[in-house]
Design an enzyme around this catalytic site. Structure first.
Site, PDB file in Angstrom:
ATOM      1  N   GLY A 187     -24.505 -35.275  30.066  1.00  0.00           N
ATOM      2  CA  GLY A 187     -23.120 -35.601  29.774  1.00  0.00           C
ATOM      3  C   GLY A 187     -22.324 -34.345  29.468  1.00  0.00           C
ATOM      4  O   GLY A 187     -21.109 -34.368  29.409  1.00  0.00           O
TER       5      GLY A 187
ATOM      6  N   CYS B  41     -23.355   1.131  26.631  1.00  0.00           N
ATOM      7  CA  CYS B  41     -24.379   0.977  25.591  1.00  0.00           C
ATOM      8  C   CYS B  41     -25.669   1.742  25.905  1.00  0.00           C
ATOM      9  O   CYS B  41     -25.656   2.957  25.880  1.00  0.00           O
ATOM     10  CB  CYS B  41     -24.628  -0.509  25.304  1.00  0.00           C
TER      11      CYS B  41
ATOM     12  N   HIS C 218     -19.587  -2.723  24.292  1.00  0.00           N
ATOM     13  CA  HIS C 218     -19.775  -3.684  25.388  1.00  0.00           C
ATOM     14  C   HIS C 218     -18.426  -4.136  25.918  1.00  0.00           C
ATOM     15  O   HIS C 218     -17.766  -4.970  25.322  1.00  0.00           O
ATOM     16  CB  HIS C 218     -20.595  -4.873  24.902  1.00  0.00           C
TER      17      HIS C 218
ATOM     18  N   GLU D  99     -18.026  -5.887  28.479  1.00  0.00           N
ATOM     19  CA  GLU D  99     -18.176  -7.162  29.175  1.00  0.00           C
ATOM     20  C   GLU D  99     -18.011  -8.379  28.280  1.00  0.00           C
ATOM     21  O   GLU D  99     -17.788  -9.475  28.774  1.00  0.00           O
ATOM     22  CB  GLU D  99     -19.540  -7.212  29.877  1.00  0.00           C
TER      23      GLU D  99
END
Ligand code: XMP
Length: 629
Positions: A242, A101, A188, A190
């Site tokens: 939680g 990029c 991209h 990734e």
């Protein structure tokens, strides 16, 4: 001088400046995805470290065990005055290089190629075709899907470089230099939505001839040493929600320091899901942790009274957490010998602009200014801050947590507070005031703009823009429902790339009003108990139906969002369903659930006469974020 990131304001590396391992280094040009690259490489059992591009020198690179260099994406344009750069002499060291990029554009620009300003930009899904000659695309089909997120594009390559692939909107999407082992892609690799991204990384690692000697067990050992050094003789106190992150952080700390030195505090903020307090109490006490529950719903809601701005809401929630913490500290005499721990994970810090070049996408409540002061003073422990969600889950399993807890859908710290949209103006007109002439002048656009804004992410920047209701209805006799949903998602990407005023597309699933949308009412509302209850009910319908239809694990997350908008003067609010398919929240697409599920859920939600309509959000990330605020 090289830069090894141990300072508090640069949040990497996961595995700090190790000489022992052969490694890949990533030059961080500041994109929100930069650190994701490191995570992907580490998942292939190779050590990856991140450096600031202007701090690496030829001497430093020669002194390390560096087998490959990756140039990350980034929010800037190479034309900008202060855009990040690096010494181009490092490209002559014979170390393989991979540009991504911004890195793709920078590499070409630095070596004599040409970059031009793009007109429309290209965000989200793109079909890429390569010529089969470049080893970086070995085992990648000739045509495949990669995720784009850019505006500028390459016009001409530097001498000696060869084009090896393109997309319909980007001619020079991939290039290479066969003799120098330099490779570069506009997309991209990734993000998990790039179908063959990990394959391209594998190919790059092969070319780099690096050793595969990095594992999560080593992370545990390294991080344990760091935590013991940071905590010293003090004790640790942690807010648990939680959710996966705080539960894993709690278990990690309890494992290292024992339950006597680690206290968990669960705050009922009044912004939790239905039945959540009971579930969290039961499951965390079940792992032998020391947990206290505080019911502070009234306090949080009172602080949020009259507040509509999303960033302000996040800040208030962050402060309210700290107030509760102080109160608890004082009441329990837990002062100087206690540190506060947080279950912050990497995307929370990076999207707040956690690295030098990273753009701020939104402020995470764990990074509210008051919390940042404590971080800078070394008073906050964040054992997961370098991990991505999937790594947190691996660590949870490694620590022996029950899988139902480890595989729960993520739930944001500010809870339903980021899912209740507010408005301090009311209107019974479609609000087109803020929508630019560009969109309004289009003849009959295929959508209706909603008179409220939600957050999105385009080209590394956060955008507050209008959601658009698609003027398409699902055909009721659809035989191939999954394909249809994918079709809506593709259409959303196209429209958002084209129309500058919108960052999300939704479509109507079902409604309590009759006929077509004639009027849109924006109601003046902030976060109030009644609205929380309305959303809790809808959210509970979604979760229960997911479980009943055995679909809970088919989506990664499923926000249900409340909008203060009604149609044709029927009801007061609308609900948005936002099923998410993702691995790490950095990129996402729409969870492809069956229409039968959406039909059942919408019908039950509409039994509440306050609800005017139920919509499905069909926007990928980018350009939309997962949450609406
Ligand atoms: P976005 O909306 O940025 O969300 O695409 C990415 C992931 O982060 C969660 N999220 C948050 N979690 N505090 C949190 O603890 C926040 O302020 C926050 N905002 C978003 C979101 O649920 C998703 O999993």
């Amino acid at each position: 001088m090289h830069f090894c990131q141990h300072s508090t304001n640069f949040h990497f590396p996961l595995y700090s400046c190790s000489m022992a391992h052969e490694k890949i280094i990533i030059l961080d040009f500041g994109g929100q995805y930069a650190h994701l690259i490191a995570s992907r490489i580490r998942r292939l059992n190779v050590l990856a470290e991140i450096y600031e591009p202007d701090k690496v020198s030829v001497e430093f690179l020669k002194s390390q065990n560096i087998k490959g260099i990756i140039l990350s994406g980034g929010p800037q344009s190479v034309f900008e005055e202060n855009s990040p750069t690096t010494d181009s002499a490092i490209f002559d060291l014979g170390i393989p290089v991979l540009g991504i990029c911004y890195g793709h554009q920078f590499l070409a620009y630095a070596l004599g190629g040409k970059v031009k300003r793009g007109v429309e930009g290209e965000y989200g899904r793109a079909e890429f075709t390569h010529d089969g000659k470049c080893p970086i695309f070995e085992n990648v089909p000739e045509k495949s899907i990669f995720w784009m997120n850019h505006q500028d594009e390459l016009e001409a390559l530097p001498t000696g470089f060869i084009k090896c692939g393109s997309t319909s909107q980007c001619e020079l999407a991939a290039y290479w230099h066969p003799k120098k082992n330099i490779f570069s892609v506009q997309f991209h690799l990734e993000v998990t939505h790039s179908q063959y991204g990990q394959q391209v990384f594998k190919n790059f690692l092969q070319i780099c001839k690096v050793s595969y000697d990095w594992t999560i067990e080593k992370f545990f050992e390294e991080e344990k040493k760091k935590l013991i050094a940071q905590v010293g003789q003090k004790n640790v106190f942690l807010f648990v929600s939680g959710g996966v992150d705080s539960s894993v952080a709690f278990a990690f700390l309890t494992k290292i320091f024992g339950e006597k030195r680690v206290k968990g505090l669960f705050v009922d903020t009044g912004l939790l899901r239905e039945g959540e307090v009971e579930y969290v109490e039961k499951s965390l006490r079940g792992i032998g942790a020391d947990l206290t529950v505080l019911r502070e719903g009234e306090y949080f809601l009172q602080k949020l009274k009259g507040v509509c701005d999303p960033e302000k809401k996040r800040e208030i929630i962050g402060h309210a957490f700290l107030d509760v913490q102080k109160k608890f500290f004082t009441a329990n005499h837990l002062h100087s010998d206690w540190l506060l721990a947080q279950g912050t994970i990497y995307p929370d810090t990076i999207e707040t602009g956690g690295t030098k070049h990273a753009s701020k996408i939104k402020t995470h409540h764990n990074r509210a200014p008051e919390v940042q002061k404590l971080i800078d003073a070394g008073k906050i422990v964040e054992p997961l801050k370098e991990l991505y969600k999937d790594e947190v889950r691996s660590l949870g399993e490694f620590l022996g947590l029950p899988s139902e807890l480890v595989w729960r859908h993520p739930f944001p710290g500010p809870g339903l507070g980021v899912r209740i949209l507010c408005s301090d103006v009311g209107s019974d007109e479609p609000l087109h005031k803020n929508v630019s002439a560009f969109t309004l002048q289009q003849k009959n656009p295929p959508f209706t703009i909603l008179p409220i804004k939600s957050v999105g992410v385009q080209g590394d920047f956060r955008t507050y823009k209008h959601p658009a209701i698609l003027k398409f209805q699902k055909s009721s006799n659809s035989k191939d429902p999954e394909f249809k949903l994918e079709y809506f998602e593709k259409m959303a990407t196209k429209l958002i790339n084209h129309y500058k005023d919108i960052n999300r597309c939704i479509f109507l699933l079902d409604q309590n009003f009759k006929g077509n949308v004639k009027t849109i009412q924006l109601n003046k509302k902030c976060v109030q108990k009644g609205r929380v209850q309305t959303l809790q009910r809808a959210d509970d319908i979604v979760t229960r139906t997911l479980r009943d239809m055995n679909l809970y694990d088919a989506v990664w997350q499923f926000p249900t969002v409340l909008l203060p908008i009604a149609f044709n003067n029927v009801g007061e609010e609308s609900i948005i369903l936002r099923p998410i398919d993702s691995i790490d929240a950095m990129s996402a697409s729409v969870g492809k659930l069956p229409w039968e599920f959406f039909g059942k859920v919408a019908a039950q939600i509409l039994e509440d006469p306050k609800i005017s309509a139920v919509f499905l959000d069909v926007t990928s990330k980018p350009p939309g974020t997962i949450e609406w605020e």
